[in-house]
Motif scaffolding. Structure first.
Motif, PDB file in Angstrom:
ATOM      1  N   ALA A 121      43.453  38.265  40.399  1.00 47.25           N
ATOM      2  CA  ALA A 121      43.006  36.907  40.095  1.00 47.25           C
ATOM      3  C   ALA A 121      43.005  36.662  38.592  1.00 47.25           C
ATOM      4  O   ALA A 121      43.464  35.616  38.115  1.00 47.25           O
ATOM      5  N   CYS A 157      46.545  36.177  37.311  1.00 49.06           N
ATOM      6  CA  CYS A 157      47.039  34.820  37.542  1.00 49.06           C
ATOM      7  C   CYS A 157      46.495  33.858  36.489  1.00 49.06           C
ATOM      8  O   CYS A 157      47.233  33.027  35.949  1.00 49.06           O
ATOM      9  N   GLN A 183      37.235  31.549  44.927  1.00 52.38           N
ATOM     10  CA  GLN A 183      38.515  31.682  44.238  1.00 52.38           C
ATOM     11  C   GLN A 183      39.562  32.114  45.256  1.00 52.38           C
ATOM     12  O   GLN A 183      39.366  33.089  45.993  1.00 52.38           O
ATOM     13  N   LEU A 227      43.638  33.182  46.087  1.00 55.38           N
ATOM     14  CA  LEU A 227      44.812  33.823  45.505  1.00 55.38           C
ATOM     15  C   LEU A 227      45.963  33.706  46.487  1.00 55.38           C
ATOM     16  O   LEU A 227      45.805  33.974  47.679  1.00 55.38           O
ATOM     17  N   PRO A 262      50.821  38.430  43.306  1.00 51.75           N
ATOM     18  CA  PRO A 262      50.090  37.178  43.083  1.00 51.75           C
ATOM     19  C   PRO A 262      51.015  36.114  42.493  1.00 51.75           C
ATOM     20  O   PRO A 262      51.670  36.338  41.474  1.00 51.75           O
ATOM     21  N   CYS A 286      46.978  30.536  42.237  1.00 56.82           N
ATOM     22  CA  CYS A 286      45.537  30.677  42.311  1.00 56.82           C
ATOM     23  C   CYS A 286      44.871  29.316  42.200  1.00 56.82           C
ATOM     24  O   CYS A 286      45.513  28.300  41.907  1.00 56.82           O
TER      25      CYS A 286
END
Length: 315
Positions: free
Chosen positions: A147, A150, A181, A183, A190, A193
């Protein structure tokens, strides 16, 4: 989802697989089992046995036997749970590439120029839509490395785009994420997001909605936005807001086409020069991603009522 749609996709899959099988048998077979030819392609410059098993969805014993045969023929070497092509294997792989190209050329040669263009364009569209379907969206802990990766990419992209730059210090800290959050992952990587945080009772804000350049055009931004709305509605949010920069024209088009109404600025973030709001309405059951902490709530869908949005925007 209609049963007819499912059956049509299955029918296409059967037909395509059958035609592809005829093609590969004719041009790649030539004394070598197709599975071995594909293994040579997949090994390429090297690969672990675990990766090969995952890509082939193949029984470990069967894979070992096939690799052993290729090893006996001097085409691959297998050691330390990894396979690598020998010089003879690379030569064989080059020949297989030539045969594959010849097979495609023969297929295309039966078509007119216009038909060839239609076929290639249709395959591009199928690939694009299947990629969109394969991207998964899941809730993650705000401090999860993927995360934060991203968000770092998001910040770097905006810093290069905005004339005033973008300060990464304005990114929401993990401890300040009071909502969820999300993703987006493609093949485990990834590629997008977004998050929502609470602003007050029943009011939330969407922040840092971002899609990697390599996945743009797949509808992933809309998918993330919709999932964030659903998740926020599941947690008692009825009004959702967001801010953005005038240079982010694609984002502006997404928000306006998704039912967001222009409102006055509600935050002091310098990059949020335009502000939007939408009212979320429960419509019944809809799928929603899992929570990072393993809990879940009864899913609802989100929508907007123009009258409600307009009245909310004047508050």
């Amino acid at each position: 989802m209609e049963v007819e749609q499912i059956e049509r996709v299955r029918d296409f899959n059967r037909y395509y697989t059958q035609r592809l099988g005829v093609l590969t048998d004719r041009y790649l077979g030539q004394g070598r089992p197709f599975v071995q030819a594909r293994l040579l392609f997949e090994i390429g410059d090297g690969g672990s046995l675990a990766d090969l098993r995952a890509r082939f969805d193949m029984d470990a014993g069967y894979l070992t036997r096939q690799l052993s045969e290729l090893d006996d023929q001097g085409l691959v070497t297998v050691r330390d749970q990894a396979a690598e092509l020998t010089d003879a294997g690379r030569h064989e792989c080059a020949e297989l590439e030539q045969r594959a190209a010849a097979g495609i050329a023969a297929l295309l040669g039966e078509l007119t120029a216009g038909q060839r263009e239609r076929l290639v364009a249709a395959q591009d569209e199928i690939r694009r839509v299947l990629r969109a379907a394969a991207v998964t969206v899941e809730a993650v802990a705000p401090a999860a490395p993927a995360a934060r990766e991203c968000l770092a990419r998001y910040a770097a992209e905006l810093d290069a785009l905005f004339p005033e730059g973008f300060a990464a210090t304005t990114l929401t800290r993990p401890e300040d994420v009071t909502g969820t959050q999300l993703l987006a992952l493609e093949d485990g990587r990834p590629v997008g997001c977004g998050m929502w945080i609470r602003l007050g009772p029943g009011v939330a804000e969407i922040r840092h909605l971002w899609v990697a350049d390599e996945t743009r055009g797949l509808g992933l931004g809309r998918k993330l936005l919709s999932r964030l709305e659903v998740d926020a509605a599941n947690h008692g949010i009825s009004i959702i807001r967001l801010g953005t920069h005038p240079l982010l024209t694609e984002a502006l088009a997404l928000y306006r086409s998704s039912g967001y109404a222009d409102i006055g600025k509600y935050s002091d973030v310098p990059y949020n020069q335009l502000a939007f709001e939408k009212v979320l309405v429960s419509l019944g059951a809809a799928p929603v991603t899992g929570r990072a902490d393993g809990t879940s709530r009864p899913p609802v869908a989100s929508a907007f009522r123009r009258g409600a949005v307009e009245s909310a925007s004047r508050r």
